[in-house]
Scaffold this motif. Structure first.
Motif, PDB file in Angstrom:
ATOM      1  N   GLU A 209       0.923  -1.250   0.095  1.00  0.00           N
ATOM      2  CA  GLU A 209       0.023  -0.099   0.122  1.00  0.00           C
ATOM      3  C   GLU A 209       0.927   1.317  -0.110  1.00  0.00           C
ATOM      4  O   GLU A 209       0.172   2.412  -0.321  1.00  0.00           O
ATOM      5  N   THR A 210       2.148   1.287   0.315  1.00  0.00           N
ATOM      6  CA  THR A 210       3.003   2.273   0.379  1.00  0.00           C
ATOM      7  C   THR A 210       4.193   2.266  -0.615  1.00  0.00           C
ATOM      8  O   THR A 210       4.920   3.255  -0.876  1.00  0.00           O
ATOM      9  N   ASN A 211       4.302   1.110  -1.458  1.00  0.00           N
ATOM     10  CA  ASN A 211       5.348   0.928  -2.444  1.00  0.00           C
ATOM     11  C   ASN A 211       4.896   0.630  -3.789  1.00  0.00           C
ATOM     12  O   ASN A 211       4.460  -0.529  -3.913  1.00  0.00           O
ATOM     13  N   PHE A 212       4.913   1.508  -4.627  1.00  0.00           N
ATOM     14  CA  PHE A 212       4.606   1.379  -6.020  1.00  0.00           C
ATOM     15  C   PHE A 212       5.088   0.120  -6.814  1.00  0.00           C
ATOM     16  O   PHE A 212       4.349  -0.388  -7.183  1.00  0.00           O
ATOM     17  N   PHE A 213       6.152  -0.044  -6.461  1.00  0.00           N
ATOM     18  CA  PHE A 213       7.197  -1.239  -7.106  1.00  0.00           C
ATOM     19  C   PHE A 213       6.438  -2.438  -6.634  1.00  0.00           C
ATOM     20  O   PHE A 213       6.709  -3.449  -7.249  1.00  0.00           O
ATOM     21  N   LEU A 214       5.935  -2.696  -5.432  1.00  0.00           N
ATOM     22  CA  LEU A 214       5.718  -4.021  -4.889  1.00  0.00           C
ATOM     23  C   LEU A 214       4.331  -4.410  -5.506  1.00  0.00           C
ATOM     24  O   LEU A 214       3.764  -5.428  -5.470  1.00  0.00           O
ATOM     25  N   LYS A 215       3.620  -3.468  -6.257  1.00  0.00           N
ATOM     26  CA  LYS A 215       2.171  -3.940  -6.756  1.00  0.00           C
ATOM     27  C   LYS A 215       2.577  -4.307  -8.135  1.00  0.00           C
ATOM     28  O   LYS A 215       1.346  -4.847  -8.994  1.00  0.00           O
ATOM     29  N   ILE A 216       3.577  -4.057  -8.899  1.00  0.00           N
ATOM     30  CA  ILE A 216       3.467  -4.507 -10.206  1.00  0.00           C
ATOM     31  C   ILE A 216       4.242  -5.829 -10.375  1.00  0.00           C
ATOM     32  O   ILE A 216       4.896  -6.117  -9.785  1.00  0.00           O
ATOM     33  N   SER A 217       4.049  -6.337 -11.733  1.00  0.00           N
ATOM     34  CA  SER A 217       4.222  -7.860 -11.974  1.00  0.00           C
ATOM     35  C   SER A 217       5.641  -7.694 -12.762  1.00  0.00           C
ATOM     36  O   SER A 217       6.146  -6.720 -12.937  1.00  0.00           O
ATOM     37  N   LEU A 218       6.190  -8.893 -12.694  1.00  0.00           N
ATOM     38  CA  LEU A 218       7.508  -9.275 -13.273  1.00  0.00           C
ATOM     39  C   LEU A 218       7.440  -8.899 -14.874  1.00  0.00           C
ATOM     40  O   LEU A 218       8.472  -8.057 -15.470  1.00  0.00           O
ATOM     41  N   GLU A 219       6.269  -8.947 -15.517  1.00  0.00           N
ATOM     42  CA  GLU A 219       6.023  -8.315 -17.016  1.00  0.00           C
ATOM     43  C   GLU A 219       6.037  -6.906 -17.100  1.00  0.00           C
ATOM     44  O   GLU A 219       6.661  -6.351 -17.811  1.00  0.00           O
ATOM     45  N   ASP A 220       5.749  -6.190 -15.967  1.00  0.00           N
ATOM     46  CA  ASP A 220       5.527  -4.713 -15.874  1.00  0.00           C
ATOM     47  C   ASP A 220       7.513  -4.355 -15.639  1.00  0.00           C
ATOM     48  O   ASP A 220       7.602  -3.346 -16.112  1.00  0.00           O
TER      49      ASP A 220
END
Length: 193
Positions: A101-112
């Motif tokens: 909820e506070t880290n943009f990078f933790l929400k994205i996939s390997l593809e991203d």
């Protein structure tokens, strides 16, 4: 003034675009997120989008920079008046920055991640020397750190968290937060004087 917007309107539109970008990057991913989709989700015309960002890549870079700015504000607010922070408090604050909820990078996939690496080639986000500069700038400000620390070890611990989240579909996702807590405990044991 570009697009005929007042400064207040520009700020409101920029916030709406960035909010839509964060939401869409979590829902459909960065790679599949289009300028048209961002514009529609934020209630802005596609042409108006380009008054704020020159491309999807520029927009994604703005998302990253905005998220980093928020994380930095949280970290700096934890520092003492003398500009230092205890190791324990530093890691507690840093840990709060490593939640989905506070880290943009933790929400994205390997593809991203792969999209980011191939489209943001002129930035410092995938550059180990930049990572090293950041940690070497920070280490003297942290009280209670051992003398012979290898900054690369600390950076690799942090990058292992990103790697886990990138591959979350192959892991037990409900256990990831516990894994991250254990990594932070390992970082503490490694860094402690």
């Amino acid at each position: 003034m570009a697009g005929g917007f007042t400064e207040k309107e520009r700020e409101q539109i920029r916030i709406a675009l960035l909010s839509a970008g964060y939401k869409l990057s979590a829902e459909c991913g960065i790679k599949k997120m289009t300028v048209a989709l961002v514009a529609k989700s934020s209630g802005v015309a596609v042409g108006s989008f380009y008054n704020f960002f020159d491309s999807k890549e520029g927009f994604v870079l703005a998302l990253i920079q905005e998220a980093e700015k928020e994380a930095e504000i949280r970290m700096v607010s934890a520092f003492a008046k003398d500009g230092t922070i205890s190791l324990k408090k530093f890691l507690q604050t840093f840990r709060e920055n490593f939640r989905p909820e506070t880290n943009f990078f933790l929400k994205i996939s390997l593809e991203d991640w792969m999209w980011l690496k191939s489209h943001l080639t002129d930035t410092t986000y995938f550059n180990t020397s930049s990572d090293l500069q950041k940690i070497e700038w920070l280490l003297p400000k942290i009280k209670g750190v051992r003398e012979n620390i290898d900054p690369g070890v600390v950076v690799n611990f942090i990058k292992s968290i990103y790697a886990m989240y990138q591959n979350r579909e192959t892991l037990f996702e409900e256990s990831l937060e516990t894994n991250v807590d254990l990594i932070f405990e390992s970082i503490y044991r490694y860094m402690k004087a």
